[in-house]
Design a protein around this motif. Structure first.
Motif, mmCIF file in Angstrom:
data_model
loop_
_atom_site.group_PDB
_atom_site.id
_atom_site.type_symbol
_atom_site.label_atom_id
_atom_site.label_comp_id
_atom_site.label_asym_id
_atom_site.label_seq_id
_atom_site.Cartn_x
_atom_site.Cartn_y
_atom_site.Cartn_z
ATOM 1 N N LEU A 194 -0.871 -4.704 -8.772
ATOM 2 C CA LEU A 194 -1.169 -5.579 -7.646
ATOM 3 C C LEU A 194 -1.376 -7.010 -8.141
ATOM 4 O O LEU A 194 -1.532 -7.243 -9.342
ATOM 5 C CB LEU A 194 -2.376 -5.045 -6.890
ATOM 6 C CG LEU A 194 -2.129 -3.660 -6.275
ATOM 7 C CD1 LEU A 194 -3.360 -3.174 -5.540
ATOM 8 C CD2 LEU A 194 -0.913 -3.654 -5.364
ATOM 9 N N THR A 228 2.103 3.269 -3.211
ATOM 10 C CA THR A 228 1.302 4.354 -3.780
ATOM 11 C C THR A 228 1.046 5.465 -2.769
ATOM 12 O O THR A 228 1.226 6.633 -3.090
ATOM 13 C CB THR A 228 -0.042 3.820 -4.313
ATOM 14 O OG1 THR A 228 -0.744 3.151 -3.273
ATOM 15 C CG2 THR A 228 0.170 2.879 -5.470
ATOM 16 N N SER A 229 0.661 5.111 -1.560
ATOM 17 C CA SER A 229 0.251 6.128 -0.591
ATOM 18 C C SER A 229 1.411 6.967 -0.065
ATOM 19 O O SER A 229 1.240 8.146 0.227
ATOM 20 C CB SER A 229 -0.498 5.483 0.576
ATOM 21 O OG SER A 229 0.371 4.644 1.330
ATOM 22 N N ARG A 237 -0.733 3.421 -9.089
ATOM 23 C CA ARG A 237 -1.377 2.115 -8.935
ATOM 24 C C ARG A 237 -2.057 1.797 -10.256
ATOM 25 O O ARG A 237 -3.018 2.435 -10.656
ATOM 26 C CB ARG A 237 -2.396 2.117 -7.806
ATOM 27 C CG ARG A 237 -2.980 0.730 -7.575
ATOM 28 C CD ARG A 237 -3.838 0.664 -6.353
ATOM 29 N NE ARG A 237 -3.015 0.875 -5.176
ATOM 30 C CZ ARG A 237 -3.428 0.700 -3.933
ATOM 31 N NH1 ARG A 237 -4.675 0.328 -3.711
ATOM 32 N NH2 ARG A 237 -2.630 0.914 -2.918
ATOM 33 N N VAL A 259 2.972 0.356 -10.068
ATOM 34 C CA VAL A 259 2.844 -0.949 -9.415
ATOM 35 C C VAL A 259 1.559 -1.622 -9.876
ATOM 36 O O VAL A 259 0.521 -0.987 -9.995
ATOM 37 C CB VAL A 259 2.885 -0.820 -7.873
ATOM 38 C CG1 VAL A 259 1.763 0.050 -7.335
ATOM 39 C CG2 VAL A 259 2.865 -2.189 -7.205
ATOM 40 N N THR A 268 3.686 -7.249 -8.449
ATOM 41 C CA THR A 268 3.650 -7.848 -7.117
ATOM 42 C C THR A 268 2.937 -9.194 -7.143
ATOM 43 O O THR A 268 2.228 -9.526 -8.100
ATOM 44 C CB THR A 268 2.938 -6.927 -6.109
ATOM 45 O OG1 THR A 268 1.587 -6.742 -6.513
ATOM 46 C CG2 THR A 268 3.653 -5.596 -6.007
ATOM 47 N N ASP A 325 0.824 -1.202 0.000
ATOM 48 C CA ASP A 325 0.000 0.000 0.000
ATOM 49 C C ASP A 325 0.863 1.258 0.000
ATOM 50 O O ASP A 325 0.546 2.248 -0.663
ATOM 51 C CB ASP A 325 -0.936 -0.012 1.202
ATOM 52 C CG ASP A 325 -1.876 1.176 1.189
ATOM 53 O OD1 ASP A 325 -2.577 1.366 0.170
ATOM 54 O OD2 ASP A 325 -1.896 1.929 2.182
ATOM 55 N N ASP A 374 -3.656 -0.924 -13.283
ATOM 56 C CA ASP A 374 -4.427 -2.142 -13.507
ATOM 57 C C ASP A 374 -4.352 -2.442 -14.994
ATOM 58 O O ASP A 374 -3.679 -1.730 -15.746
ATOM 59 C CB ASP A 374 -5.867 -2.000 -13.001
ATOM 60 C CG ASP A 374 -6.619 -0.842 -13.649
ATOM 61 O OD1 ASP A 374 -6.339 -0.504 -14.825
ATOM 62 O OD2 ASP A 374 -7.496 -0.263 -12.995
#
Length: 99
Positions: free
Chosen positions: A80, A19-20, A26, A78, A47, A16, A28
């Protein structure tokens, strides 16, 4: 009162933070092409489930350090685990994690 049910497991805090805290985009499957096709260099972190592939957390620590050392030289993103698995074949790898 009913509990909120979800199929999505909680995101590990180190993933997390990519990104944060560290400003990685982030991505997709819907945003991956635009990120990859943008001009310049990019660091794209694929990841996987950190319970199954503990090295994923190593990469979650190392990638921000690389971004800091080479500040401004590349964009960082990134993917996920669910989208990483789907995009892996496209980039020709089968070992996790990857960047």
């Amino acid at each position: 009162m009913s509990a909120l049910l979800t199929d999505a497991p909680a995101l590990h805090p180190l993933l997390d933070q990519l990104t944060s805290r560290h400003g990685f985009a982030r991505l997709d499957l819907g945003t991956l092409d635009a990120f990859a096709d943008a001009p310049g260099h990019a660091l794209l972190v694929f990841t996987e489930d950190p319970v199954r592939f503990k090295e994923t957390l190593d990469l979650a620590v190392i990638a921000p350090e690389l971004a800091k050392v080479f500040a401004g030289r590349f964009r960082c993103g990134v993917l996920l685990p669910p989208d990483s698995r789907k995009a892996a074949a496209r980039y020709g790898f089968a070992r996790w994690p990857a960047s």
